[in-house]
Design an enzyme around this catalytic site. Sequence first.
Site, short mmCIF file in Angstrom:
data_model
loop_
_atom_site.label_atom_id
_atom_site.label_comp_id
_atom_site.label_asym_id
_atom_site.label_seq_id
_atom_site.Cartn_x
_atom_site.Cartn_y
_atom_site.Cartn_z
N LYS A 167 0.82 -1.22 0.00
CA LYS A 167 0.00 0.00 0.00
C LYS A 167 0.85 1.26 0.00
O LYS A 167 0.39 2.32 -0.41
CB LYS A 167 -0.97 -0.02 1.17
CG LYS A 167 -2.08 -1.05 0.96
CD LYS A 167 -3.21 -0.92 1.95
CE LYS A 167 -4.35 -1.86 1.60
NZ LYS A 167 -4.00 -3.28 1.84
C1 LIG Z 1 -4.57 -4.38 1.19
C2 LIG Z 1 -3.78 -5.62 1.03
C3 LIG Z 1 -4.14 -6.61 0.08
C4 LIG Z 1 -5.40 -6.52 -0.75
O1 LIG Z 1 -5.34 -5.50 -1.74
P1 LIG Z 1 -6.70 -5.00 -2.41
O2 LIG Z 1 -6.28 -3.87 -3.29
O3 LIG Z 1 -7.59 -4.53 -1.29
O4 LIG Z 1 -7.29 -6.12 -3.17
C5 LIG Z 1 -3.32 -7.71 -0.06
N1 LIG Z 1 -2.21 -7.86 0.70
C6 LIG Z 1 -1.84 -6.94 1.61
C7 LIG Z 1 -0.62 -7.18 2.42
C8 LIG Z 1 -2.60 -5.79 1.81
O5 LIG Z 1 -2.23 -4.88 2.73
#
Ligand SMILES: *Cc1c(COP(=O)(O)O)cnc(C)c1O
Length: 467
Positions: A115
């Site tokens: 993120k």
């Molecule tokens: C947020 C997150 C996801 C999922 O991503 P999306 O865009 O919500 O599908 C997967 N792995 C980790 C470690 C995350 O923080």
Amino acid sequence: MQHAAARYVSTRGSSPVADFAEALLRGMAPDGGLYMPATWPKLTPANWAAGLAYSDMALAAMQPFIGTALPEGALDRALHRLIAGFAPPEVTPLVQLEDGLWLLELFHGPTAAFKDLAMQLAAALSAEALQTSGERLTLVTATSGDTGAAAVAAFANQPRIRLVVLHPHERVSPVQRRQMTTVEADNVLNLAVRGDFDDCQRLVKALLADESLRAQGRFSSVNSINWARLAGQIPYYLSAVSQLAAVGETRAPVFVVPTGNFGDAFAGIAASRMGLPSRGFVAAVNANDALARAINEGVYARRAAVETASVSMDVQAPSNFERLVYEASGRDADLTRGVFADFARDGRVVLPDELLTALRREVSAVSVDEATTRAEIAHAHATWGQVVCPHTAVALSAARTIDRTAGPVVALATAHPAKFGKDVAPVVGFDPHPPEVIRALGDRAERFDVIGTDTSEALAAVRAFQT
Ligand SMILES: *Cc1c(COP(=O)(O)O)cnc(C)c1O
């Protein structure tokens, strides 16, 4: 390069057209839909050639979405800041596991999860947009860990912006809590709610709806419905293809994406709409399988979310599914509005056959249970000497079943395993070695306020923070 003004429309079809800055600062469109670019910009193979720098790929992929809505050089400055926070020269290195199977590592940033890649950009670009308009922005978000940590790291000390993060008290991991609470920034308020994640989300909705708070300036959320967050995830798909080309692999890959709200996967679909070669996308979900049931069985139905080791994917109503429905239906806003109105009212909607066929052309979906996830963590360690987080393991489990004779398979690695030591250590038999960004948290002082689940307490805390 001369850029036209990029325009954004709502998936529900009845919001005024917006520019990038408006879509960025609003988050959600006023008609309750999600913003989408009115047209897909087109890239060429020169944009993912072997040897390109991440910043060059990101500039080419993202500038068309911004157009003339931000000050000259805004994206350059944002990318410079992003890349300074990542140690590897490739930013998102591609690691080969075995013949035809690759891992795209997205966790080398300030909070050790993917993120960071989009949140760092969204924060810098928001500050640029506010600089132009002279406005102030308050952001609120609920988090089960990763989003809040990435948001705090990205928005701390950004001018004209305040950030309020609500996490469930004593229910996030100590690493994730310290990532949020040890940052020294007067523009960040951490609220630990004596309740669960759903309580946090309910309080965020109540805060966002409060007229007295809205009167004090722009008020929005930082979740992955924001188009800027999606746009910031497109460049690493180009980076994967570029890194494959660098080792002589020019066949298009299948991308396997560990999926919660479907933001990461939709960014890949956006990249392919822009011309990036791919042989398809696989959304790998955990036991929270609403998306997989929608695509495989044709019924999109809400169930209570269950707790899994891949906690950042514990989502039962993936917000970006709406973008997928809109795009797959040929941008039919009436159909999209109907599907999500029915879902909101009944918690269940049967997808029309034509839509279902179109959805299956965009993406396939696989659900991976908890035992299989643990077995995959063990397999990755025993076979390749790789310690992976539970989210990455969900993707790898799906990836290993895909035929590789026609081309490579790339699984996305979304978090560093040390963030999820509680679940990884019992499987591999040791605590994953933490990266520098986690070691550096040390025993820095924490700052957070504990509140109850009453809206009035949350409101009082935010009002005091805003003045
Ligand atoms: C947020 C997150 C996801 C999922 O991503 P999306 O865009 O919500 O599908 C997967 N792995 C980790 C470690 C995350 O923080």
